[in-house]
Design a protein around this motif. Sequence first.
Motif, PDB file in Angstrom:
ATOM      1  N   TRP A  14       0.842  -1.193   0.000  1.00 52.26           N
ATOM      2  CA  TRP A  14       0.000   0.000   0.000  1.00 52.26           C
ATOM      3  C   TRP A  14       0.877   1.243   0.000  1.00 52.26           C
ATOM      4  N   ALA A  15       0.591   2.188  -0.883  1.00 51.96           N
ATOM      5  CA  ALA A  15       1.294   3.472  -0.903  1.00 51.96           C
ATOM      6  C   ALA A  15       0.253   4.555  -0.646  1.00 51.96           C
ATOM      7  N   VAL A  37       6.320  -8.091   7.218  1.00 54.83           N
ATOM      8  CA  VAL A  37       7.184  -7.103   6.569  1.00 54.83           C
ATOM      9  C   VAL A  37       6.408  -5.799   6.465  1.00 54.83           C
ATOM     10  N   ASP A  38       7.122  -4.706   6.370  1.00 56.62           N
ATOM     11  CA  ASP A  38       6.499  -3.388   6.217  1.00 56.62           C
ATOM     12  C   ASP A  38       5.921  -3.298   4.814  1.00 56.62           C
ATOM     13  N   ASN A  39       4.593  -3.353   4.694  1.00 57.01           N
ATOM     14  CA  ASN A  39       3.954  -3.356   3.378  1.00 57.01           C
ATOM     15  C   ASN A  39       3.161  -2.079   3.105  1.00 57.01           C
ATOM     16  N   ALA A  40       3.568  -0.994   3.729  1.00 55.07           N
ATOM     17  CA  ALA A  40       2.892   0.276   3.491  1.00 55.07           C
ATOM     18  C   ALA A  40       3.909   1.399   3.516  1.00 55.07           C
ATOM     19  N   SER A  41       3.624   2.401   2.717  1.00 53.52           N
ATOM     20  CA  SER A  41       4.459   3.595   2.738  1.00 53.52           C
ATOM     21  C   SER A  41       3.546   4.808   2.774  1.00 53.52           C
ATOM     22  N   GLY A  59       7.805   9.465  -4.582  1.00 49.98           N
ATOM     23  CA  GLY A  59       7.232   9.336  -3.239  1.00 49.98           C
ATOM     24  C   GLY A  59       6.367   8.102  -3.092  1.00 49.98           C
ATOM     25  N   ILE A  60       5.611   7.777  -4.125  1.00 54.14           N
ATOM     26  CA  ILE A  60       4.726   6.611  -4.085  1.00 54.14           C
ATOM     27  C   ILE A  60       5.528   5.314  -4.127  1.00 54.14           C
ATOM     28  N   THR A  61       6.588   5.276  -4.891  1.00 53.98           N
ATOM     29  CA  THR A  61       7.324   4.024  -5.110  1.00 53.98           C
ATOM     30  C   THR A  61       8.598   3.890  -4.273  1.00 53.98           C
TER      31      THR A  61
END
Length: 80
Positions: A14-15, A37-41, A59-61
Amino acid sequence: MVSSPVWVGHPIFWAFIGFGNRISFLESLDDVPGRAVDNASFFHAKDPLTVSDADLYDGITAQYGQWLTAARTAGIIRTH
């Protein structure tokens, strides 16, 4: 604080993008506990009219590559 949602442990990244000043909820989604795992930004683009396309894309990627590596290592994503 946000509790662990149902999508934790699934091959989803998720971004989140925050526009404006009221972004604390979106920021909290970047720190949800209980994930393998960290799956969001989170990317803060305060004014969508002034952020460049390149900065928005970056920023998104920005954290996607790190997630992809960690998700493969954790067996969340299988490489065929």
